[in-house]
Structures are given as structure tokens and as C-alpha cells.
Scaffold this motif. Structure first.
Motif, PDB file in Angstrom:
ATOM      1  N   ARG A 135      -5.201  -9.398   6.352  1.00  0.00           N
ATOM      2  CA  ARG A 135      -5.780 -10.490   5.579  1.00  0.00           C
ATOM      3  C   ARG A 135      -5.603 -10.249   4.085  1.00  0.00           C
ATOM      4  N   PHE A 136      -5.627 -11.333   3.334  1.00  0.00           N
ATOM      5  CA  PHE A 136      -5.252 -11.303   1.931  1.00  0.00           C
ATOM      6  C   PHE A 136      -6.277 -12.058   1.089  1.00  0.00           C
ATOM      7  N   ASP A 137      -6.224 -11.801  -0.222  1.00  0.00           N
ATOM      8  CA  ASP A 137      -7.078 -12.520  -1.153  1.00  0.00           C
ATOM      9  C   ASP A 137      -6.278 -12.813  -2.421  1.00  0.00           C
ATOM     10  N   ALA A 138      -6.965 -13.298  -3.438  1.00  0.00           N
ATOM     11  CA  ALA A 138      -6.260 -13.711  -4.659  1.00  0.00           C
ATOM     12  C   ALA A 138      -5.559 -12.547  -5.343  1.00  0.00           C
ATOM     13  N   GLN A 165      -1.835   0.424   4.045  1.00  0.00           N
ATOM     14  CA  GLN A 165      -1.751  -0.980   4.437  1.00  0.00           C
ATOM     15  C   GLN A 165      -1.104  -1.806   3.333  1.00  0.00           C
ATOM     16  N   ARG A 166      -1.439  -1.508   2.071  1.00  0.00           N
ATOM     17  CA  ARG A 166      -0.852  -2.244   0.962  1.00  0.00           C
ATOM     18  C   ARG A 166       0.661  -2.037   0.922  1.00  0.00           C
ATOM     19  N   THR A 167       1.110  -0.802   1.114  1.00  0.00           N
ATOM     20  CA  THR A 167       2.550  -0.530   1.102  1.00  0.00           C
ATOM     21  C   THR A 167       3.257  -1.306   2.198  1.00  0.00           C
ATOM     22  N   TYR A 168       2.624  -1.407   3.336  1.00  0.00           N
ATOM     23  CA  TYR A 168       3.246  -2.102   4.466  1.00  0.00           C
ATOM     24  C   TYR A 168       3.263  -3.616   4.278  1.00  0.00           C
ATOM     25  N   LEU A 211       2.200  -5.704   1.334  1.00  0.00           N
ATOM     26  CA  LEU A 211       2.254  -6.423   0.067  1.00  0.00           C
ATOM     27  C   LEU A 211       3.594  -6.273  -0.647  1.00  0.00           C
ATOM     28  N   ASN A 212       3.893  -7.253  -1.471  1.00  0.00           N
ATOM     29  CA  ASN A 212       4.998  -7.192  -2.425  1.00  0.00           C
ATOM     30  C   ASN A 212       6.375  -7.261  -1.758  1.00  0.00           C
ATOM     31  N   ARG A 213       7.370  -7.510  -2.587  1.00  0.00           N
ATOM     32  CA  ARG A 213       8.744  -7.621  -2.080  1.00  0.00           C
ATOM     33  C   ARG A 213       9.328  -6.279  -1.690  1.00  0.00           C
ATOM     34  N   THR A 214       8.696  -5.198  -2.113  1.00  0.00           N
ATOM     35  CA  THR A 214       9.170  -3.883  -1.684  1.00  0.00           C
ATOM     36  C   THR A 214       8.549  -3.449  -0.370  1.00  0.00           C
ATOM     37  N   ASN A 216       4.141 -16.297  -1.143  1.00  0.00           N
ATOM     38  CA  ASN A 216       4.664 -16.193  -2.499  1.00  0.00           C
ATOM     39  C   ASN A 216       6.157 -16.515  -2.536  1.00  0.00           C
ATOM     40  N   ILE A 217       6.886 -16.015  -1.553  1.00  0.00           N
ATOM     41  CA  ILE A 217       8.331 -16.259  -1.487  1.00  0.00           C
ATOM     42  C   ILE A 217       8.615 -17.722  -1.164  1.00  0.00           C
ATOM     43  N   ILE A 218       7.908 -18.267  -0.185  1.00  0.00           N
ATOM     44  CA  ILE A 218       8.147 -19.650   0.235  1.00  0.00           C
ATOM     45  C   ILE A 218       7.762 -20.628  -0.871  1.00  0.00           C
ATOM     46  N   SER A 219       6.669 -20.340  -1.561  1.00  0.00           N
ATOM     47  CA  SER A 219       6.195 -21.251  -2.606  1.00  0.00           C
ATOM     48  C   SER A 219       7.190 -21.371  -3.758  1.00  0.00           C
TER      49      SER A 219
END
Length: 448
Positions: A262-265, A56-59, A61-64, A273-276
Motif C-alpha cells: 500500500r502507498f500514500d502521498a 519493502q521500499r526498495t522492492y 518504490l521508484n523507477r529503480t 506515476n509512470i502511467i500518469s
């Protein structure tokens, strides 16, 4: 929210698998000398659960990860998004389109590599789960990782003309519609496992905060639609329960709840993150890049859901993306209720004998919606027919563009609805050079 697993052996198993996968991801040959130790590590339900969470994290999270790169590729190519900084070369290529998009594009490579990493690791979890004694827990694992496997197969099939659907050396490529069908086959396998051995409630506490069965039916309906299997799309959409409640925390049971990542800190929403940063992309305009008769009605409340005007310091207000990128912890749905209604509307309209009456009924459910669990409400007056099939399909396309803004689907929709190439920056993507260098079966790049 991602689950926490505190046993050291589990972290070792995840680390070994992640390293092995990343080392050879562009070859899609994930074997290495540590294979035996990994197989042993994945022999327990705890280790398999940890790897499933890593998938799930690979799918997500992050720009990769898959989500960001799919949203960016579709958004630039379909004119949903505008580039804010020409120094972002991969985004600049996609924003320019045409031959400017080449095989060196890191957004395309990351989407390709992460998708196949998800597929490969999902296959490993499925194989490991088959050997577990607790068949209910095994069915939960298989269903859970199949969501990500299907999403990844669907993603690559949305952007490339031909795709591999197997893992290994020199794998063959198949037509992208067969990629969607491979996703459907994986879903069918998972649903059969769950039907034979229902998922125990403990699985929802340990691993998943998704309504697995509902999500699998929704994804099957999506990919049946994309592969032009309209009766199947309609049948599966009718099996989806429209969610009315959201879990209040990561361990809440989800039998009747919406499915969302869902996400957390620590594991934040990458789109936020990208939009901000306000340095990569934002919505093209308040009409979401739509023009003419496709432009949203100014009273459509979905515009205010997906966009906002925001000033920075003394600078004038600029249009920014809102919706599912609003905060670092804003959930990203696996599917929207409105998507299911629009799948039904399109499937009815495209049947061998079109059912335009029921198609309009489903479309009007979206247009008049005021109680969407995720807040995607148009809140407008129902359309009054009758419409021809062509007229109705154009209205369905328009509402898919609005309802599913920045979801990564618009480029696929543009092809399916026969939109002119002049509306696209590019139709299909070139194959990453890492794939071509390692697989002689890689097809020629498409002209556009």
C-alpha cells in the motif's frame, strides 16, 4: 503504507546499510569498513524493523525498484505494452527486442541490482532476528523480509537463464529453476520459524500490513509452478486462504486480510506515476496484446478493470492502463485470488496423470468470478467441457494473460506454455555489464 520510525539511531542504521549496499551492489559483495557498526546497529528489534521497512521500499518504490522494472521488461518483451516515447532508450531497446537489448540496459541493471540489494539486506535482517530474545517478533521479521527475498529471487529467475543465489565475490551461477527453488527454501525456513514461534499481533501494528503466512504459501505455490513442481504447487495453493477483506488502515490486523503493498502521498504507486505521465508505456491494445483465439471475449469485465479510454485536453481519447496503476495510492497485491485458482488449474492439468475435471473447475472459478477482493472479475459464463489437456492449457494460459495483466509474469508464462518465439520480443535477458565486469563466472548472454 510504509511505517514511520522516528528514532534517530534507526535512521542511522538504515542509512549506513543502504549506503554500503548501493556502493557495491553490482558486485554482490556488500562488506565494507562500517560493517561492525552496522552489525551493532542491527542488534535491536527496532533497527531491524526499520531496515525491513526499507527493504519493502526498495522492492516497491521508484523507477529503480523491482516492481516497475519487472513489469516493464515482461510487458515490452511479451507485447503487453507499447512504447510511447522512443527517447526512452532502455524502454526502446526492450520494445524493439532481439539484439537491440544489450548489457547497458538500465532497466535490466536496476532490476538486477535492486533484487540483490533486497536479498542481501533480507539476509542481514534474518541473521539479526535470529539473535533476538523475542522469538515471536523475530519470526515476524524473518517471515516479512522473506516475502521480498523470495519475490526478488523469483524475479531474477524469471528473466535470466542462470542466476546467483548467494551474496559475495565471484559467486557461482545456477540454473534459473534452482533460483526458484532457492526462493522456496527461504520460504520453508520462514514458515518453520513462524510455526515454532507465532507472530505476535503487535508485529502487524509495528511493521507489517501483510498476511505473512498466507503470502508465503502463495509465493511458494507460484515458484513451485514456475519450477515445474506441480504436486507441490497444488499442495501449497490449497493452503492459501482466498482473502475476503482488506485492511482499512496501515495498522489494521491482517490475520484474515488480503496482502497488498500500500502507498500514500509520500510513498506513491510507481506504476501510477509512470502511467500518469503518458510518456513511457500503455497497454498495447484493448485485447492486452493477445490475438486470435487468445483474445479476450469483449464481455470480459477484466478488460474494463485493466484499461480505460481517456482524453487529454482537446486530444482524442487514448487507451491507458488502469487496474493496479489507477491512483497514486492504489495497492499492488502480493498475489491475486485468481492467480491461486489458476495455479491449481495448471497444476491439475500438468500432473503425471492429468486431472482435467478439477482443472476445469478451478479455471471456471476465475472465468465466473464476481466477488474478487481486488475487483478483478471476469463475470462470464463457465466453460463447458470436455477439453483435451492441450485445449485446457491454452485456456489457462489465456486467462493468466488476462487475469495477471502487467504483473511481470507473462514472459515466464510464454516459455512455460511453449508459445512460439515469434510472439516474444526476447526470451531471456543479457547480463548487466556491471555484473560481467565484476564476476568472472557470469555466463555468456543468450542468443534471444
Amino acid at each position: 503504507m510504509m511505517k514511520n520510525f522516528k528514532k534517530k539511531s534507526i535512521y542511522i542504521a538504515c542509512g549506513l546499510l543502504g549506503i554500503a549496499s548501493l556502493a557495491t551492489s553490482c558486485k554482490k559483495d556488500f562488506e565494507d569498513p562500517s560493517r561492525a557498526s552496522i552489525d551493532v546497529a542491527l542488534g535491536s528489534s527496532q533497527a531491524l524493523s526499520a531496515v525491513a521497512t526499507g527493504i519493502q521500499r526498495t522492492y516497491t518504490l521508484n523507477r529503480t525498484g523491482v516492481i516497475f522494472n519487472a513489469v516493464a521488461t515482461s510487458g515490452f518483451s511479451s507485447n503487453e505494452l507499447i512504447l510511447l516515447n522512443a527517447g526512452n532508450i532502455p524502454e526502446l531497446q526492450l520494445s524493439t527486442g532481439g539484439t537491440a537489448v544489450d548489457a547497458t540496459n538500465s532497466i535490466l541493471f536496476n532490476m538486477w541490482a535492486s533484487s540483490f540489494k533486497v536479498i542481501d539486506e533480507s539476509n542481514k535482517v534474518i541473521a539479526g532476528a535470529e539473535a533476538l530474545g523475542d522469538k515471536g517478533y523475530a519470526a515476524g521479521l524473518i517471515g516479512y523480509v522473506t516475502i521480498f527475498k523470495a519475490l526478488s529471487l523469483g524475479t531474477i529467475s524469471s528473466f535470466w537463464e542462470k542466476v546467483p543465489v548467494t551474496i559475495g565475490k565471484n559467486v557461482p551461477f545456477v540454473d534459473r529453476k534452482d533460483g526458484y527453488k532457492a526462493a522456496i527454501a527461504a520460504i520453508d525456513n520462514a514458515l518453520a520459524k513462524i510455526a515454532a514461534n507465532p507472530i505476535p499481533s503487535q508485529f502487524n501494528v509495528t511493521v507489517s500490513n501483510l498476511n505473512i503466512v498466507n503470502a508465503l504459501h502463495a509465493l511458494k505455490a507460484r515458484y513451485a509452478l514456475f519450477s515445474e513442481q506441480y504436486p507441490l504447487a497444488l499442495a501449497e495453493a490449497n493452503l492459501v486462504t482466498i482473502p475476503t477483506t482488506m485492511p482499512t488502515n496501515s495498522s489494521a490486523p491482517v490475520a484474515t486480510d488480503a496482502s497488498a503493498f500500500r502507498f500514500d502521498a509520500a510513498n506513491f504507486n510507481i506504476l501510477n506515476n509512470i502511467i500518469s505521465s503518458n510518456n513511457v508505456f500503455q497497454p498495447t491494445n484493448v485485447n492486452l496484446g493477445l490475438t486470435g483465439t487468445l483474445a479476450p471475449d469483449p464481455t470480459d469485465k477484466r478488460i474494463a478493470f485493466y484499461t480505460k479510454w481517456e482524453a487529454t485536453g482537446t486530444n482524442p481519447a487514448t487507451l491507458r492502463m488502469k487496474g493496479f496503476s489507477e491512483t497514486p495510492t492504489t495497492p499492488i497485491p502480493v498475489f491475486l485470488p485468481g492467480e491461486i485458482m489458476l495455479i491449481k488449474a495448471e497444476a491439475y492439468a500438468r500432473q503425471a496423470t492429468p486431472d482435467l475435471n478439477n482443472s476445469l473447475i478451478e479455471l471456471n472459478k476465475v472465468i465466473t468470478k464476481t466477488n474478487d477482493i481486488f475487483g478483478v472479475n471476469a463475470g462470464m459464463t463457465a466453460l463447458a467441457g470436455p477439453f483435451t489437456q492441450t485445449e485446457l492449457l491454452e485456456r489457462i494460459y489465456k486467462n493468466r494473460c488476462i487475469e495477471l495483466f502487467a504483473s511481470g509474469f507473462k514472459l515466464e508464462d510464454m516459455r512455460r506454455f511453449g508459445r512460439p518465439q515469434s510472439e516474444m520480443k526476447r526470451s531471456f535477458m543479457p547480463y548487466p555489464f556491471q555484473e560481467r565486469d565484476n564476476n568472472p563466472n557470469t555466463p555468456a548472454n543468450p542468443a534471444f
